[in-house]
Design a protein around this motif. Sequence first.
Motif, PDB file in Angstrom:
ATOM      1  N   SER A 128      50.421  41.018  48.363  1.00  0.00           N
ATOM      2  CA  SER A 128      49.619  41.761  48.292  1.00  0.00           C
ATOM      3  C   SER A 128      50.806  43.324  46.900  1.00  0.00           C
ATOM      4  O   SER A 128      50.237  44.131  47.032  1.00  0.00           O
ATOM      5  CB  SER A 128      50.024  42.268  49.114  1.00  0.00           C
ATOM      6  N   ASN A 129      51.779  42.708  46.433  1.00  0.00           N
ATOM      7  CA  ASN A 129      51.978  43.230  45.559  1.00  0.00           C
ATOM      8  C   ASN A 129      50.880  44.850  44.519  1.00  0.00           C
ATOM      9  O   ASN A 129      51.547  45.888  44.409  1.00  0.00           O
ATOM     10  CB  ASN A 129      52.726  43.191  44.178  1.00  0.00           C
ATOM     11  N   ASP A 130      49.865  44.087  44.115  1.00  0.00           N
ATOM     12  CA  ASP A 130      49.612  44.811  43.041  1.00  0.00           C
ATOM     13  C   ASP A 130      48.088  45.090  43.877  1.00  0.00           C
ATOM     14  O   ASP A 130      46.895  46.191  43.321  1.00  0.00           O
ATOM     15  CB  ASP A 130      48.172  43.874  42.050  1.00  0.00           C
ATOM     16  N   ASP A 131      48.152  45.495  45.216  1.00  0.00           N
ATOM     17  CA  ASP A 131      46.470  46.085  46.158  1.00  0.00           C
ATOM     18  C   ASP A 131      46.775  47.311  46.206  1.00  0.00           C
ATOM     19  O   ASP A 131      48.135  48.102  45.965  1.00  0.00           O
ATOM     20  CB  ASP A 131      46.814  44.860  47.169  1.00  0.00           C
ATOM     21  N   GLU A 132      45.765  47.607  45.503  1.00  0.00           N
ATOM     22  CA  GLU A 132      46.135  49.479  45.286  1.00  0.00           C
ATOM     23  C   GLU A 132      45.085  49.844  46.799  1.00  0.00           C
ATOM     24  O   GLU A 132      44.477  51.201  46.561  1.00  0.00           O
ATOM     25  CB  GLU A 132      45.084  49.802  43.848  1.00  0.00           C
TER      26      GLU A 132
END
Length: 114
Positions: free
Chosen positions: A42-46
């Motif tokens: 989920s690190n890049d989930d905006e």
Amino acid sequence: MFCLLKIYDNTNKLTKMSGGHFQYQQYRIEDIAVEIDEMIESNDDETLDQYGGRRGNGYPPEVIEKFREAAHTLRQAAEMAQRVDWLVSGDDGEDSFMRRWGKEVRPSWQNTLL
């Protein structure tokens, strides 16, 4: 990854459960690794969460690589604990302990950013 073996006698009464020396805490170690995997995913989930904050943390690649290393090493630790657990609990002998260690404990982390 782990196997919990329950053995029943002919009256369907539990007579033996594999391992248990560490009260099965090696499974908690695996749970932490799974949580770290979810953070990586989920690190890049905006998208926004229920409070209006960004779901992902947006950590840079070198930090995410350390997360990957941590998850790998935690799984390795859980596998090591499992093998020791089964040996000291009498489920494995020394020969099977050594054989299974070589087959079931993952090797040390290799950094993929180098």
